[in-house]
Scaffold this active site. Structure first.
Site, PDB file in Angstrom:
ATOM      1  N   SER A  97     -15.624  56.572   3.785  1.00  0.00           N
ATOM      2  CA  SER A  97     -16.548  55.477   3.539  1.00  0.00           C
ATOM      3  C   SER A  97     -15.792  54.246   3.036  1.00  0.00           C
ATOM      4  CB  SER A  97     -17.637  55.955   2.571  1.00  0.00           C
ATOM      5  OG  SER A  97     -18.666  55.021   2.434  1.00  0.00           O
ATOM      6  N   HIS A 122     -18.318  55.522   8.185  1.00  0.00           N
ATOM      7  CA  HIS A 122     -19.740  55.591   8.526  1.00  0.00           C
ATOM      8  C   HIS A 122     -20.402  54.288   8.096  1.00  0.00           C
ATOM      9  CE1 HIS A 122     -20.865  57.652   4.407  1.00  0.00           C
ATOM     10  NE2 HIS A 122     -20.341  56.452   4.240  1.00  0.00           N
TER      11      HIS A 122
END
Length: 194
Positions: A97, A122
């Site tokens: 992330s 993501h």
């Protein structure tokens, strides 16, 4: 968390340092754990300190993070770009992330990962509560942040924005070799490069 201390001997005697202070002397910053405002403030302060110490020497940012708060990550990213020294990023363990985003933001040619690291990108996560109008405002903001993140990742990886947008729709895990091919890192390190 237990923080080890090291003892340095010199002609003037002995001096003890916590391990992170000792690493900072070698221009090494450890970004470990979830990225939040307090951690980001510490990382930013260390970056600014090292720039003031010597603006011509590289800074080494070691990352082992599951990600965290977008705005906290952006404060680190903006500071990395603001200061004069190149920031070399090195993934140890995982960069997921916001951790993967920051890994990709190292100086060109100076983004690394150790062989068994795990890297994941993501789309931003968010949770909205409240009245419908408040939820709509939050949804617009998270979409705006998603666009910014995708644009920066596209620039860093030299991928098309559409590919980044597609790949970040869900958790997209990569081995270090796959991350290199994708453009998130420049090299997989087997041995120390210093």
């Amino acid at each position: 968390m237990f923080i080890p201390y090291v003892i340095e001997k010199s002609s003037r005697g002995e001096r003890s340092y916590d391990i992170y202070s000792r690493l900072l002397k070698d221009r090494i910053i450890m970004l470990s754990g979830e990225i939040h405002d307090e951690l980001a403030a510490s990382i930013v302060a260390q970056l600014l300190f090292l720039e003031a110490e010597d603006p011509t020497k590289d800074i080494y940012l070691y990352i082992n993070s599951p990600g965290g708060v977008i705005t906290s990550g952006f404060s680190i990213y903006d500071t990395m770009n603001y200061i004069k020294p190149d920031v070399c990023t090195i993934c140890i363990g995982q960069a997921a992330s916001m951790g993967a985003f920051l890994l990709s933001c190292g100086a060109e040619g100076k983004r690394f990962a150790l062989p068994n690291s795990r890297i994941m990108i993501h789309q931003p996560l968010g949770g909205a509560r409240g009245q419908a109008t408040d939820i709509e405002i939050q949804a617009k903001e998270i979409l705006r942040l998603k666009t910014i993140l995708n644009d920066i990742l596209a620039k860093n990886t030299k991928q098309k924005v559409a590919k980044i947008a597609k790949d970040t729709e869900r958790d997209f895990f990569m081995s270090t070799q796959e991350a290199k091919e994708y453009g998130l890192i420049d090299k997989v390190l087997e041995k120390s490069f210093k």
